[in-house]
Design a protein around this motif. Structure first.
Motif, PDB file in Angstrom:
ATOM      1  N   TYR A   1      -4.451  -1.285  14.193  1.00 20.86           N
ATOM      2  CA  TYR A   1      -4.865  -2.435  14.995  1.00 20.86           C
ATOM      3  C   TYR A   1      -5.412  -1.960  16.326  1.00 20.86           C
ATOM      4  O   TYR A   1      -4.736  -1.199  17.049  1.00 20.86           O
TER       5      TYR A   1
ATOM      6  N   MET B   1      -5.841   0.166   6.163  1.00 20.25           N
ATOM      7  CA  MET B   1      -5.531  -0.601   4.940  1.00 20.25           C
ATOM      8  C   MET B   1      -5.761   0.252   3.695  1.00 20.25           C
ATOM      9  O   MET B   1      -6.465  -0.136   2.758  1.00 20.25           O
ATOM     10  N   HIS B   2      -5.178   1.430   3.717  1.00 16.38           N
ATOM     11  CA  HIS B   2      -5.250   2.316   2.560  1.00 16.38           C
ATOM     12  C   HIS B   2      -4.176   3.395   2.687  1.00 16.38           C
ATOM     13  O   HIS B   2      -3.545   3.525   3.746  1.00 16.38           O
TER      14      HIS B   2
ATOM     15  N   TRP C   1       0.857   4.282   3.265  1.00 18.71           N
ATOM     16  CA  TRP C   1      -0.107   3.237   3.615  1.00 18.71           C
ATOM     17  C   TRP C   1      -0.203   3.140   5.132  1.00 18.71           C
ATOM     18  O   TRP C   1       0.782   3.363   5.836  1.00 18.71           O
TER      19      TRP C   1
ATOM     20  N   ARG D   1      -6.980   2.002  -1.954  1.00 23.12           N
ATOM     21  CA  ARG D   1      -7.355   0.932  -1.022  1.00 23.12           C
ATOM     22  C   ARG D   1      -6.812  -0.437  -1.443  1.00 23.12           C
ATOM     23  O   ARG D   1      -7.053  -1.426  -0.777  1.00 23.12           O
ATOM     24  N   ASP D   2      -6.066  -0.470  -2.549  1.00 24.06           N
ATOM     25  CA  ASP D   2      -5.470  -1.727  -3.014  1.00 24.06           C
ATOM     26  C   ASP D   2      -3.949  -1.608  -2.890  1.00 24.06           C
ATOM     27  O   ASP D   2      -3.353  -0.657  -3.425  1.00 24.06           O
ATOM     28  N   TYR D   3      -3.298  -2.562  -2.199  1.00 26.86           N
ATOM     29  CA  TYR D   3      -1.870  -2.409  -1.890  1.00 26.86           C
ATOM     30  C   TYR D   3      -1.002  -2.442  -3.161  1.00 26.86           C
ATOM     31  O   TYR D   3      -0.034  -1.687  -3.272  1.00 26.86           O
TER      32      TYR D   3
ATOM     33  N   ASP E   1      -1.993   0.649   8.371  1.00 23.57           N
ATOM     34  CA  ASP E   1      -2.827  -0.405   8.973  1.00 23.57           C
ATOM     35  C   ASP E   1      -2.998  -0.034  10.434  1.00 23.57           C
ATOM     36  O   ASP E   1      -2.030   0.378  11.090  1.00 23.57           O
TER      37      ASP E   1
ATOM     38  N   LYS F   1      -8.890  -4.798  12.832  1.00 19.05           N
ATOM     39  CA  LYS F   1      -7.944  -4.037  12.001  1.00 19.05           C
ATOM     40  C   LYS F   1      -8.735  -3.086  11.112  1.00 19.05           C
ATOM     41  O   LYS F   1      -9.761  -3.491  10.539  1.00 19.05           O
ATOM     42  N   ARG F   2      -8.310  -1.849  10.997  1.00 19.94           N
ATOM     43  CA  ARG F   2      -8.932  -0.875  10.084  1.00 19.94           C
ATOM     44  C   ARG F   2      -7.822  -0.228   9.240  1.00 19.94           C
ATOM     45  O   ARG F   2      -6.677  -0.646   9.322  1.00 19.94           O
TER      46      ARG F   2
END
Ligand code: T46
Length: 135
Positions: free
Chosen positions: A99, A49-50, A95, A122-124, A97, A46-47
């Motif tokens: 896969y 996430m931001h 945002w 980068r923090d949800y 994500d 997974k990459r």
């Protein structure tokens, strides 16, 4: 305007092969300042996430398959990229994500600006706060 799938203009046929292309401000709604690509990723990784505050991107997978899940803080949307003639336009403030569904998939990105780490969230939880503020 929303995130959307772009069908990349393609010429050719099955025997001779195909050529696909897109042009800034015509096929995509911004000027391209940066191209990058991601490869050598194991299936199942997974990459992402931001989110980006300002950056817009067109993302395509000319070889292999990746799944991108976008999130606007209220709704998630799944996209499968698995074809050289199919791209995803991701607008600012979403945002993502990513896969890796198949080994050795290649993910290419055309971006509206130069690399700038201050454009990343980068923090949800921080992302949800940012969206609620209406930025
Ligand atoms: C995105 C998805 C699809 C640079 O120095 N220059 C660059 O142009 C980029 C894109 C990254 N980097 C550095 C920053 C990190 O130290 O390369 C490292 C890996 O980047 P990151 O962890 O952000 O990689 P991904 O795959 O999670 O995200 C990337 C892009 O950063 C992001 O904008 O939308 O691909």
């Amino acid at each position: 305007m929303n995130n959307s799938i772009i069908h990349i203009r393609t010429y050719g046929n099955r025997d001779e092969g195909k050529l696909s292309f897109f042009e800034e401000n015509k096929d995509i709604p911004f000027e391209i300042k940066r191209i990058y690509y991601i490869y050598g990723v194991k299936a199942g990784e997974k990459r992402g996430m931001h989110a980006h505050k300002k950056l817009q991107q067109v993302i395509w997978c000319p070889y292999g398959e990746v799944e991108i899940i976008t999130d606007d803080g209220e709704q998630k949307t799944n996209y499968i990229l698995n074809s050289p003639d199919k791209a995803l336009l991701i607008l600012k403030g979403h945002w993502r994500d990513i896969y890796w569904k198949k080994e050795n998939s290649v993910l290419c990105v055309a971006a509206s600006d130069y690399y700038d780490e201050t454009d990343y969230i980068r923090d949800y939880d921080e992302y949800l706060y940012y969206i609620k503020k209406g930025c």
